[in-house]
Design a protein around this motif. Structure first.
Motif, short mmCIF file in Angstrom:
data_model
loop_
_atom_site.label_atom_id
_atom_site.label_comp_id
_atom_site.label_asym_id
_atom_site.label_seq_id
_atom_site.Cartn_x
_atom_site.Cartn_y
_atom_site.Cartn_z
N ASN A 11 0.86 -1.19 0.00
CA ASN A 11 0.00 0.00 0.00
C ASN A 11 0.89 1.23 0.00
OD1 ASN A 11 -1.96 1.94 0.39
ND2 ASN A 11 -2.15 1.55 2.60
N LYS A 13 0.09 4.30 -0.34
CA LYS A 13 -0.56 5.52 0.19
C LYS A 13 -0.29 6.68 -0.79
CE LYS A 13 0.35 3.59 4.70
NZ LYS A 13 0.13 3.72 6.10
N HIS A 94 -9.43 1.24 4.58
CA HIS A 94 -8.17 1.43 5.29
C HIS A 94 -8.39 2.39 6.45
CE1 HIS A 94 -4.06 2.60 6.20
NE2 HIS A 94 -3.69 1.47 5.60
N GLU A 166 -5.64 -5.16 10.30
CA GLU A 166 -4.62 -4.15 10.55
C GLU A 166 -4.90 -3.44 11.87
OE1 GLU A 166 -2.54 -2.83 6.75
OE2 GLU A 166 -4.30 -1.58 6.95
N GLY A 172 2.26 2.01 10.60
CA GLY A 172 3.20 3.12 10.48
C GLY A 172 3.88 3.50 11.78
N GLY A 210 0.57 -4.03 9.42
CA GLY A 210 0.99 -3.21 10.55
C GLY A 210 2.47 -3.41 10.81
N SER A 211 3.28 -2.51 10.18
CA SER A 211 4.74 -2.53 10.38
C SER A 211 5.37 -3.88 10.04
CB SER A 211 5.09 -2.12 11.83
OG SER A 211 4.64 -0.79 12.06
N GLY A 232 2.73 -1.24 4.25
CA GLY A 232 2.81 0.19 3.96
C GLY A 232 4.26 0.59 3.69
N GLY A 233 4.91 1.12 4.72
CA GLY A 233 6.27 1.68 4.58
C GLY A 233 7.25 0.78 3.84
C1 PEP Z 1 -0.77 0.09 5.90
O1 PEP Z 1 -0.75 1.24 5.53
O2 PEP Z 1 -1.72 -0.63 5.57
C2 PEP Z 1 0.33 -0.42 6.72
C3 PEP Z 1 0.24 -1.64 7.22
O3 PEP Z 1 1.40 0.43 6.92
P1 PEP Z 1 2.81 0.05 7.61
O4 PEP Z 1 3.27 -1.25 7.00
O5 PEP Z 1 3.71 1.18 7.28
O6 PEP Z 1 2.56 -0.11 9.08
#
Ligand code: PEP
Length: 249
Positions: A11, A13, A94, A166, A172, A210-211, A232-233
Motif C-alpha cells: 500500500n 498511500k 483502510h 490491521e 506506520g 501493521g509494520s 505500507g512503509g
Molecule cells: C498500511 O498502511 O496498511 C500499513 C500496514 O502500513 P505500515 O506497514 O507502514 O505499518
C-alpha cells in the motif's frame, strides 16, 4: 483445509508519481513470485503507468473507490472506472480512509459488493485502535467491521474478498502485533466469514498489516491463519517489498 495462495500487497498511500511507480515496477521485473500473489496499491494518477509497467506476476490495485456507479461525487472514482483501465482490485476501509475521510461501515457495505461486481478484488481492512484493544473490545470491533463490510456480499462470492487485519496501533508506528495477537485476530476474522459459510471461511484470505518488514515477515506469514500481508512503509523500496514476498513463499 483448502490451500490458500499467500497474498502480499504493497500500500503505497500518497507516495510515488507515475514515473516513480514505473521505476519501481521495472526494478521488480525479472523476479519470480511463483506461488505468491503480489499487488501494489497505487495512487490514482499512477494506476495507468503502473499497469503498463507491471509484469504478469504483479497486480495493480487502487486505494479507494466510491460505492455508486456514477453521479455527482466530485473527486471520486467508481469501480467500473477502475476496471475499465485494467485495475485488478481495490483497498477498502483502510484505517486512514476511515479516520481522515469518514469512510463508514455503511459505505463499505456498498463498496465491497460494487467492487466484486465490477471484477475488482476488494481488500477489506479492519482493525482495532489501541484503546479498543486495551479495554477488551478487539473482537467486538472486528465483528462489526467484518459483518457490516460483507453484509451484502453473496455467500457464493465471500471467498473472493480479501480481509486485511490491521491493528491501527501497528500501522506506520513500528509496533508489530505479536504472533499470538496476529494469529488470534486473523483466525477470528476467518471464523466470522465461516459463520456465513464454512467453505468461504476456509477459502477466504486474511492478511496481516501493521509494520510488517523483511525482518519480521517470515514469522508472521508462517502463522496458520495469516495468508499474507498488507504492507505500507516497507512496500516503497523494491528490495524490501520483494523480500517480504519471498518470505511468503
Ligand atoms: C498500511 O498502511 O496498511 C500499513 C500496514 O502500513 P505500515 O506497514 O507502514 O505499518
Amino acid at each position: 483445509m483448502s490451500r490458500r495462495t499467500p497474498f502480499i500487497a504493497g500500500n503505497w498511500k500518497m507516495h510515488k508519481t507515475a514515473a516513480e511507480a514505473e521505476a519501481f515496477l521495472q526494478a521488480l521485473a525479472g523476479r519470480s513470485f511463483d506461488g505468491v500473489d503480489v499487488a501494489v496499491c497505487v495512487p490514482f494518477t499512477a494506476l495507468w503507468a503502473a499497469k503498463r509497467a507491471a509484469g504478469a506476476g504483479v497486480a495493480v490495485y487502487a486505494q479507494t473507490m466510491h460505492e455508486a456507479p456514477d453521479g455527482a461525487f466530485t473527486g471520486e472514482v467508481s469501480a467500473a472506472m477502475l476496471s475499465e483501465v485494467g485495475i485488478d482490485g481495490v483497498v477498502l476501509g483502510h484505517s486512514e480512509r476511515r479516520q481522515f475521510f469518514g469512510e463508514s461501515d455503511k459505505a463499505l457495505q456498498r463498496k465491497v459488493p460494487a467492487a466484486l461486481e465490477a471484477g475488482l478484488t476488494p481488500i477489506l481492512c479492519v482493525g482495532e485502535s489501541e484503546e479498543e484493544r486495551d479495554r477488551g473490545d478487539t473482537e467486538r470491533k472486528l465483528r462489526t467491521q467484518v459483518q457490516e463490510g460483507l453484509h451484502d456480499v453473496p455467500t457464493a462470492r465471500l471467498h473472493e474478498v480479501v480481509i486485511a487485519y490491521e491493528p491501527i496501533w501497528a500501522i506506520g508506528t513500528g509496533k508489530v502485533a505479536t504472533p499470538e495477537q496476529a494469529q488470534e485476530a486473523c483466525a477470528f476474522c476467518r471464523a466470522l466469514v465461516g459463520d456465513r459459510s464454512r467453505e468461504a471461511g476456509d477459502r477466504v484470505r486474511v492478511q496481516y498489516g501493521g509494520s510488517m518488514k523483511p525482518g519480521n515477515a517470515a514469522e508472521l506469514l508462517a502463522l496458520p491463519d495469516v495468508d499474507g500481508g498488507l504492507i505500507g512503509g516497507a512496500s516503497l523500496e523494491p528490495d524490501d517489498f520483494a523480500a517480504i514476498a519471498e518470505a511468503a513463499k
